[in-house]
Design an enzyme around this catalytic site. Structure first.
Site, PDB file in Angstrom:
ATOM      1  N   ASP A   1      52.044 -31.813 110.847  1.00  0.00           N
ATOM      2  CA  ASP A   1      52.511 -30.521 111.232  1.00  0.00           C
ATOM      3  C   ASP A   1      52.438 -29.941 112.446  1.00  0.00           C
ATOM      4  OD1 ASP A   1      53.651 -31.126 108.230  1.00  0.00           O
ATOM      5  OD2 ASP A   1      52.188 -30.079 107.393  1.00  0.00           O
TER       6      ASP A   1
ATOM      7  N   THR B   1      45.216 -33.087 106.155  1.00  0.00           N
ATOM      8  CA  THR B   1      46.111 -32.027 105.025  1.00  0.00           C
ATOM      9  C   THR B   1      47.036 -31.269 106.106  1.00  0.00           C
ATOM     10  OG1 THR B   1      45.679 -31.630 103.096  1.00  0.00           O
ATOM     11  CG2 THR B   1      47.457 -29.928 103.395  1.00  0.00           C
TER      12      THR B   1
HETATM   13  O1  RIB Z   1      52.399 -31.509 105.112  1.00  0.00           O
HETATM   14  C1  RIB Z   1      51.426 -31.179 104.044  1.00  0.00           C
HETATM   15  C2  RIB Z   1      52.455 -29.831 103.761  1.00  0.00           C
HETATM   16  O2  RIB Z   1      52.665 -31.046 103.030  1.00  0.00           O
HETATM   17  C3  RIB Z   1      51.468 -29.362 102.808  1.00  0.00           C
HETATM   18  O3  RIB Z   1      50.678 -28.031 102.967  1.00  0.00           O
HETATM   19  C4  RIB Z   1      52.248 -29.256 101.725  1.00  0.00           C
HETATM   20  O4  RIB Z   1      53.170 -27.973 100.598  1.00  0.00           O
HETATM   21  C5  RIB Z   1      53.707 -30.137 102.061  1.00  0.00           C
HETATM   22  O5  RIB Z   1      54.611 -29.709 101.841  1.00  0.00           O
END
Ligand code: RIB
Length: 310
Positions: A253, A249
């Protein structure tokens, strides 16, 4: 210090660490754990920018609820400029339900809530503050993304787009030219119909993406295989660093934020990708979303150690 405007999403993540994901109709009693962790693709990248040494101006929308309070106080603690974060009492803050299996693989369902209510006027105001770059993902209302991109382009502000989550219906033709367009494997397949399973397939997909969106660089995130960088002529896969995978996760990002910031600082896409691979590799070795994102000193130390041990 680079000032980056992030126009994107904020969620509270309800994270369940599970042995396996049940099939339809099945109930499982799991011995794992669950927790609430600040997340959202935009907020994770905003946290990454702040920790990696940028001044992050975060524009998002929160509900006037307890999750909104908790998220806002984290952004303040991380040193972000929160003056363009609005609250809407009529809608809940974004929420994501995340199942993380033992392999580190996750499955995510997002309830956008306030994230789909970003107002164009707020976006225009933030662009007027002349940030060094505009950074966005596809987890908010599309009119805000298109408006922000076009206003930034008119103002000569470079645009970086992380194309998550996958949605083949996003009108890419309404975007002006961007510096980086970065989808992951499933987003690449959603937009092009091509799975980037080999270097040849990556190039095929990148060329198809360039038919859909004008970009200086296409950067395809390949998970455990690293990232494919394509400048319109030449492409290369940059391998990631070897780290134990605990939870993937927010790795994407953190990767795209790190790539953006380091590219803005150095002007060199290859070293930006090394920096981003390091940030992503550290992120997968830790639990949770924003909680797993390293700071600049950690990434620098990580890279120095890897170079020394070469
Ligand atoms: O990329 C991970 C994120 O995707 C998570 O934190 C969740 O909230 C979604 O937006």
């Amino acid at each position: 210090m680079k000032r980056i405007l992030v126009v994107s999403s904020a969620n509270m993540d309800m994270v369940m660490n599970v042995d396996f994901v049940p099939v339809g109709g099945q109930t499982v009693i799991d011995k794992g754990s669950y927790s609430y962790v600040p997340g959202g693709k935009g907020a994770n990248s905003a946290v990454a920018f702040s920790r990696l040494g940028a001044k992050c101006v975060f524009l998002t929308k929160l509900g006037k609820d307890a999750n909104g309070d908790a998220l806002l106080s984290l952004y303040e603690k991380e040193g972000m400029d929160v003056s363009y974060i609005k609250r809407d009492p009529t809608v809940a803050s974004g929420l994501a339900a995340i199942l993380v299996e033992n392999t580190g693989q996750n499955r995510i369902i997002v309830f956008p809530g306030a994230n789909s209510k970003i107002e164009l006027d707020t976006v225009s105001e933030a662009i007027k503050s002349k940030p060094d770059a505009l950074y966005m993902q596809f987890e908010i209302n599309y009119d805000a993304i298109i408006h922000a991109a076009n206003e930034a382009s008119k103002a000569g502000i470079p645009i970086f787009i992380d194309a998550g989550p996958a949605n083949k219906d996003f009108p890419l033709d309404k975007l002006p030219e961007v510096t980086v367009f970065s989808p992951n494997e499933s987003e690449t397949e959603a937009f092009t119909g091509i799975a980037p399973t080999s270097e040849e397939k990556c190039k095929e997909a990148a060329l198809k993406l360039l038919d859909l969106v004008k970009a200086k660089y296409i950067v395809i995130k390949l998970g455990g295989r690293g990232a494919y960088i394509f400048d319109g002529v030449n492409g290369v896969i940059k391998a990631p660093y070897d780290m134990p995978v605990i939870d993937t996760t927010a790795a994407g990002d953190a990767f795209t934020a790190a790539l953006t910031l380091e590219y803005l600082r150095s002007g060199d896409m290859m070293s930006a990708c090394d920096f981003a691979n390091a940030a992503g590799s550290i992120t997968v070795s830790r639990h949770g979303a924003s909680s797993s994102i390293p700071n600049e000193a950690e990434v620098t130390e990580f890279l120095n150690l890897r170079r020394e041990n070469k």
